[in-house]
Design an enzyme around this catalytic site. Structure first.
Site, mmCIF file in Angstrom:
data_model
loop_
_atom_site.group_PDB
_atom_site.id
_atom_site.type_symbol
_atom_site.label_atom_id
_atom_site.label_comp_id
_atom_site.label_asym_id
_atom_site.label_seq_id
_atom_site.Cartn_x
_atom_site.Cartn_y
_atom_site.Cartn_z
ATOM 1 N N HIS A 135 -23.219 -10.210 53.024
ATOM 2 C CA HIS A 135 -22.139 -9.439 53.661
ATOM 3 C C HIS A 135 -21.119 -8.981 52.608
ATOM 4 O O HIS A 135 -20.669 -7.837 52.628
ATOM 5 C CB HIS A 135 -21.390 -10.299 54.692
ATOM 6 C CG HIS A 135 -22.209 -10.733 55.868
ATOM 7 N ND1 HIS A 135 -22.405 -12.054 56.201
ATOM 8 C CD2 HIS A 135 -22.864 -10.007 56.809
ATOM 9 C CE1 HIS A 135 -23.147 -12.119 57.301
ATOM 10 N NE2 HIS A 135 -23.441 -10.905 57.689
ATOM 11 N N LYS A 155 -22.766 -16.789 73.571
ATOM 12 C CA LYS A 155 -23.409 -17.550 72.498
ATOM 13 C C LYS A 155 -22.469 -18.625 71.987
ATOM 14 O O LYS A 155 -21.273 -18.372 71.821
ATOM 15 C CB LYS A 155 -23.703 -16.600 71.327
ATOM 16 C CG LYS A 155 -25.170 -16.193 71.231
ATOM 17 C CD LYS A 155 -25.326 -15.159 70.234
ATOM 18 C CE LYS A 155 -25.984 -15.167 68.990
ATOM 19 N NZ LYS A 155 -26.017 -14.010 68.183
ATOM 20 N N ARG A 194 -31.272 -4.920 54.974
ATOM 21 C CA ARG A 194 -31.911 -5.782 53.970
ATOM 22 C C ARG A 194 -33.339 -5.332 53.719
ATOM 23 O O ARG A 194 -33.838 -5.378 52.610
ATOM 24 C CB ARG A 194 -31.919 -7.236 54.449
ATOM 25 C CG ARG A 194 -30.552 -7.861 54.520
ATOM 26 C CD ARG A 194 -30.591 -9.131 55.303
ATOM 27 N NE ARG A 194 -30.960 -8.865 56.687
ATOM 28 C CZ ARG A 194 -30.868 -9.733 57.674
ATOM 29 N NH1 ARG A 194 -30.449 -10.953 57.422
ATOM 30 N NH2 ARG A 194 -31.211 -9.405 58.895
ATOM 31 N N SER A 201 -27.303 -15.350 57.916
ATOM 32 C CA SER A 201 -26.393 -16.449 58.270
ATOM 33 C C SER A 201 -27.180 -17.626 58.856
ATOM 34 O O SER A 201 -26.871 -18.784 58.588
ATOM 35 C CB SER A 201 -25.359 -15.973 59.294
ATOM 36 O OG SER A 201 -24.565 -14.966 58.737
#
Ligand code: PNS
Length: 163
Positions: free
Chosen positions: A20, A44, A93, A131
């Site tokens: 990030h 979540k 990515r 993450s």
């Protein structure tokens, strides 16, 4: 007079990684002001609570006047509208990111035609980083020092060892 170029970089940032940070430093070459928009997702249970994620990110960029950090909930398109900022930054990515990102970018533009999403390619050394990988590795006491900034590493270890 040149207009200030603003953009929003949204995400969960649970936790923020060097991937990030790499995207932010690339985006800074293009935009004058970047708002890191940290999602509060009531569906979540995050690893780090929203307040903690905000605090960690604010601390990381405390000396950078070009970076703002805010929380948002609900639609990103609504957050963009409220801020009057219609450029969204996302990192890519690998090709496998593209499907989801494409869907998100077009959905956001459907919700608000002013919105455009700009993609930055991460440094290849972070191309497999996420993450969730970092959380998993930290949980297994692996060395994550090359994946996250030192303060984040400390916080992860702290959380894992002391709850
Ligand atoms: O870091 P992430 O988890 O890949 O970030 C995803 C995020 C937070 C950018 C995305 O889930 C989002 O924008 N959620 C807000 C809800 C929304 O606006 N949905 C419509 C667009 S898909």
């Amino acid at each position: 007079m040149n207009e200030i170029k603003r953009a929003i970089y949204p995400g969960s940032f649970d936790p923020i990684t060097n991937g990030h940070v790499d995207i932010i430093s690339r985006a800074k070459k293009v935009f004058d002001e970047i708002t890191i928009a940290v999602i509060q997702n009531p569906d979540k249970t995050p690893f780090f609570e929203l307040e903690h994620r905000l605090e960690l990110i604010k601390h990381l960029f405390k000396n950078d006047p070009h970076i703002k950090v805010e929380a948002f909930r609900g639609l990103l398109a609504d957050f963009a509208q409220k801020r009057n900022v219609y450029t969204i930054i996302r990192g890519l990515r690998a090709v496998s990111d593209f499907d989801f990102e494409f869907q998100m970018a077009l959905t956001n533009r459907h919700l608000n035609t002013k919105i455009d999403t700009v993609f930055f390619m991460t440094d290849e050394k972070y191309s497999y980083l996420s993450s969730s990988l970092v959380r998993q590795l930290a949980g297994l006491s692996a060395d994550i020092s090359s994946f996250v900034p030192p303060d984040i590493e400390r916080s992860l270890k702290d959380r894992i060892h002391h709850g």
